[in-house]
Scaffold this active site. Structure first.
Site, PDB file in Angstrom:
ATOM      1  N   CYS A 116       0.830  -1.202   0.060  1.00  0.00           N
ATOM      2  CA  CYS A 116       0.042  -0.028   0.045  1.00  0.00           C
ATOM      3  C   CYS A 116       0.773   1.050  -0.058  1.00  0.00           C
ATOM      4  O   CYS A 116       0.805   1.888  -0.852  1.00  0.00           O
ATOM      5  CB  CYS A 116      -1.021  -0.116   1.005  1.00  0.00           C
ATOM      6  SG  CYS A 116      -0.272  -0.561   2.814  1.00  0.00           S
TER       7      CYS A 116
HETATM    8  N1  LIG Z   1      -4.476  -4.665   4.853  1.00  0.00           N
HETATM    9  C1  LIG Z   1      -3.978  -3.707   3.737  1.00  0.00           C
HETATM   10  O1  LIG Z   1      -4.112  -2.627   3.623  1.00  0.00           O
HETATM   11  C2  LIG Z   1      -3.065  -4.218   2.958  1.00  0.00           C
HETATM   12  C3  LIG Z   1      -2.517  -5.772   2.935  1.00  0.00           C
HETATM   13  N2  LIG Z   1      -1.604  -6.276   2.198  1.00  0.00           N
HETATM   14  C4  LIG Z   1      -1.220  -7.626   2.285  1.00  0.00           C
HETATM   15  O2  LIG Z   1      -2.287  -8.658   1.821  1.00  0.00           O
HETATM   16  C5  LIG Z   1      -2.265  -9.779   2.660  1.00  0.00           C
HETATM   17  C6  LIG Z   1      -3.734  -9.844   3.481  1.00  0.00           C
HETATM   18  O3  LIG Z   1      -3.879  -8.866   4.316  1.00  0.00           O
HETATM   19  P1  LIG Z   1      -5.222  -8.565   4.987  1.00  0.00           P
HETATM   20  O4  LIG Z   1      -6.166  -8.864   4.453  1.00  0.00           O
HETATM   21  O5  LIG Z   1      -5.023  -7.103   5.834  1.00  0.00           O
HETATM   22  O6  LIG Z   1      -4.780  -9.566   6.248  1.00  0.00           O
HETATM   23  P2  LIG Z   1      -5.899 -10.135   7.334  1.00  0.00           P
HETATM   24  O7  LIG Z   1      -5.142 -10.505   8.616  1.00  0.00           O
HETATM   25  O8  LIG Z   1      -6.767  -9.156   7.384  1.00  0.00           O
HETATM   26  O9  LIG Z   1      -6.493 -11.771   6.521  1.00  0.00           O
HETATM   27  C7  LIG Z   1      -5.708 -12.900   6.314  1.00  0.00           C
HETATM   28  C8  LIG Z   1      -6.482 -13.732   5.831  1.00  0.00           C
HETATM   29  O10 LIG Z   1      -5.761 -15.054   5.575  1.00  0.00           O
HETATM   30  C9  LIG Z   1      -6.673 -15.997   5.904  1.00  0.00           C
HETATM   31  N3  LIG Z   1      -5.663 -17.274   6.269  1.00  0.00           N
HETATM   32  C10 LIG Z   1      -4.459 -17.145   7.243  1.00  0.00           C
HETATM   33  N4  LIG Z   1      -3.711 -18.296   7.190  1.00  0.00           N
HETATM   34  C11 LIG Z   1      -4.275 -19.014   6.057  1.00  0.00           C
HETATM   35  C12 LIG Z   1      -3.899 -20.216   5.302  1.00  0.00           C
HETATM   36  N5  LIG Z   1      -2.599 -20.877   5.669  1.00  0.00           N
HETATM   37  N6  LIG Z   1      -4.529 -20.600   4.184  1.00  0.00           N
HETATM   38  C13 LIG Z   1      -5.558 -19.561   3.815  1.00  0.00           C
HETATM   39  N7  LIG Z   1      -5.919 -18.864   4.251  1.00  0.00           N
HETATM   40  C14 LIG Z   1      -5.258 -18.243   5.312  1.00  0.00           C
HETATM   41  C15 LIG Z   1      -7.130 -15.569   7.248  1.00  0.00           C
HETATM   42  O11 LIG Z   1      -8.118 -16.208   7.651  1.00  0.00           O
HETATM   43  P3  LIG Z   1      -7.930 -17.441   8.979  1.00  0.00           P
HETATM   44  O12 LIG Z   1      -6.638 -16.993   9.692  1.00  0.00           O
HETATM   45  O13 LIG Z   1      -9.205 -17.448   9.495  1.00  0.00           O
HETATM   46  O14 LIG Z   1      -7.577 -18.724   8.169  1.00  0.00           O
HETATM   47  C16 LIG Z   1      -7.760 -14.269   6.498  1.00  0.00           C
HETATM   48  O15 LIG Z   1      -8.765 -14.472   5.733  1.00  0.00           O
HETATM   49  C17 LIG Z   1      -1.144  -9.549   3.659  1.00  0.00           C
HETATM   50  O16 LIG Z   1       0.013 -10.203   2.987  1.00  0.00           O
HETATM   51  C18 LIG Z   1      -0.775  -8.197   3.577  1.00  0.00           C
HETATM   52  O17 LIG Z   1       0.433  -7.889   4.121  1.00  0.00           O
HETATM   53  C19 LIG Z   1      -1.130  -5.476   0.931  1.00  0.00           C
HETATM   54  C20 LIG Z   1      -1.560  -4.112   0.987  1.00  0.00           C
HETATM   55  C21 LIG Z   1      -2.484  -3.665   1.804  1.00  0.00           C
HETATM   56  C1  LIG Z   2      -0.791  -0.135   9.060  1.00  0.00           C
HETATM   57  C2  LIG Z   2      -0.174  -0.812   8.724  1.00  0.00           C
HETATM   58  O1  LIG Z   2       0.480  -1.729   9.686  1.00  0.00           O
HETATM   59  N1  LIG Z   2       0.181  -1.193   7.666  1.00  0.00           N
HETATM   60  C3  LIG Z   2       1.217  -2.276   7.088  1.00  0.00           C
HETATM   61  C4  LIG Z   2       1.276  -2.339   5.535  1.00  0.00           C
HETATM   62  C5  LIG Z   2       0.237  -3.183   4.685  1.00  0.00           C
HETATM   63  C6  LIG Z   2       0.810  -3.671   3.370  1.00  0.00           C
HETATM   64  O2  LIG Z   2       0.821  -2.784   2.448  1.00  0.00           O
HETATM   65  O3  LIG Z   2       0.873  -4.640   3.108  1.00  0.00           O
HETATM   66  P1  LIG Z   2       2.169  -5.561   2.575  1.00  0.00           P
HETATM   67  O4  LIG Z   2       2.683  -6.148   4.004  1.00  0.00           O
HETATM   68  O5  LIG Z   2       1.393  -6.423   1.937  1.00  0.00           O
HETATM   69  O6  LIG Z   2       3.166  -4.743   2.075  1.00  0.00           O
HETATM   70  C7  LIG Z   2       2.707  -2.473   7.927  1.00  0.00           C
HETATM   71  O7  LIG Z   2       3.042  -1.437   8.063  1.00  0.00           O
HETATM   72  O8  LIG Z   2       3.093  -3.325   7.728  1.00  0.00           O
END
Ligand SMILES: NC(=O)C1=CN([C@@H]2O[C@H](COP(=O)(O)OP(=O)(O)OC[C@H]3O[C@@H](n4cnc5c(N)ncnc54)[C@H](OP(=O)(O)O)[C@@H]3O)[C@@H](O)[C@H]2O)C=CC1
Ligand SMILES: CC(=O)N[C@@H](CCC(=O)OP(=O)(O)O)C(=O)O
Length: 326
Positions: A155
């Site tokens: 992000c």
């Molecule tokens: N939040 C953000 O703004 C951003 C996040 N990201 C990246 O996107 C990814 C997801 O982030 P986010 O949505 O915030 O994470 P969350 O923690 O909100 O969700 C993670 C998801 O993964 C599932 N999960 C965990 N372990 C497994 C597994 N072994 N197999 C299948 N499903 C699994 C969890 O469900 P359960 O544990 O119940 O199985 C849950 O549905 C991360 O890599 C993050 O770094 C990238 C950009 C921005």
């Molecule tokens: C507020 C906050 O905690 N933000 C996350 C960034 C989320 C993101 O972009 O995720 P990736 O891990 O996929 O790069 C952090 O700083 O780790």
């Protein structure tokens, strides 16, 4: 119609991209998956997120049988899972012939040597890593179309790179300084003390050591100082960047550099007018505002996105649509 499986669908980014795919006429949801032992398996997505009451799917455990069914029925998988989980799942689905759109950081560096330091694991999948393309949609469309392994950017890097890449050739050797504030959804849905309601208060974190610093530097081709901050709001990122440009650079040259986005439907650029997080939240847009001081050569550019949309799910949707020529 392209059928897409979404893994990690109960998380913030997974739920968001489920809603986007469900709403897209060229795409359909093959199924929603969580880990085999998830506390949420068997629940409807709408039970977790009542705002998605129109989305009928139940969260299924990602068993071996489920994986085989995904391969049989899907054109692509979206991995909205943490880095170490994506590392293995991406390679497995890629090797089964599916297109993979990974929201984690597990395939964002081409150089495998970066992963132990920034992600805490050795990269075990060099052959798949070699096929990975960085999914910064406005800049890498041709490559996104040509590979089946797309690493959707982080992000903060999305906000920062969209602002800095147009002026890359105008930068001096001095490192641009990026100060960015993110809403708390950036940290994901799982319970953590530092993201609980009474603990969150505007503060820098990851100072001189956040994994998005090398991600930005790698994909910009220039070192930067990057300082993220956690803000007490749910969604959105504002990155405010100060950069020194080459002596003699004119305001007209900077305007010309940012005109690269003139035909981009999602990136809007303003001179002397700065973006607000609220203007981009719940949208796939990036709003950029800049001001340049010809006397000192300093540029200040601010970039606002929704971390769950352009910073994750809607950028993944852009990549899917580019990749499948939709
Ligand atoms: N939040 C953000 O703004 C951003 C996040 N990201 C990246 O996107 C990814 C997801 O982030 P986010 O949505 O915030 O994470 P969350 O923690 O909100 O969700 C993670 C998801 O993964 C599932 N999960 C965990 N372990 C497994 C597994 N072994 N197999 C299948 N499903 C699994 C969890 O469900 P359960 O544990 O119940 O199985 C849950 O549905 C991360 O890599 C993050 O770094 C990238 C950009 C921005
Ligand atoms: C507020 C906050 O905690 N933000 C996350 C960034 C989320 C993101 O972009 O995720 P990736 O891990 O996929 O790069 C952090 O700083 O780790």
């Amino acid at each position: 119609m392209k059928n897409i499986a979404i893994i990690g669908a109960s998380g913030y980014t997974g739920a968001q991209i489920t809603a986007l795919i469900e709403n897209d006429p060229g795409l359909s949801v093959q199924g929603l998956y969580v880990s085999e032992n998830s506390l949420d398996k068997g629940k409807a997505l709408a039970d977790l997120y009542p705002v998605y009451q129109h989305i009928p799917y139940v969260l299924q455990p990602l068993t071996a049988a489920a994986k085989a069914q995904i391969v049989a029925e899907s054109a692509a998988v979206v991995l909205a899972t943490e880095h170490a989980v994506s590392l293995e799942l991406a390679a497995w689905f890629y090797q089964q012939g599916l297109s993979v759109f990974d929201l984690s950081g597990a395939y964002r560096f081409a150089d495998a040597a970066q992963y132990p330091k920034w992600y805490g694991f050795e990269h075990t999948q060099p052959e798949v890593l070699a096929q990975a393309v960085y999914g910064l949609a406005e800049w890498n469309a041709d490559k996104i179309a040509a590979t089946r392994m797309i690493a959707v950017p982080g992000c903060y890097p999305t906000a920062s790179l969209l602002a800095l890449k147009p002026v890359k050739s105008l930068l001096t050797a001095n490192w641009p300084v990026i100060n960015a504030v993110s809403g708390v959804t950036g940290a994901g849905r799982k319970a953590q003390l530092h993201t609980s309601f009474c603990e969150v208060s505007l503060t820098p974190y990851g100072v001189l050591g956040h994994r998005h610093q090398p991600e930005i530097a790698t994909h910009l081709g220039q070192q930067v100082i990057f300082t993220p901050h956690l803000g007490n709001f749910k969604r959105g990122i504002l990155a405010t960047i100060t950069a020194q440009l080459q002596p003699g650079t004119t305001t007209e040259q900077v305007a010309q550099a940012y005109s690269i986005y003139d035909d981009s439907p999602l990136v809007k650029v303003n001179h002397n007018r700065f973006p607000k997080v609220d203007d981009v939240v719940l949208t796939p847009n990036c709003h950029i505002g800049w001001k340049f001081d010809e006397a000192s050569g300093y540029l200040v550019v601010a970039s606002a996105i929704d971390n769950l949309m352009k910073g994750a799910a809607s950028q993944a949707l852009q990549c899917i649509k580019i990749h499948f020529n939709l």
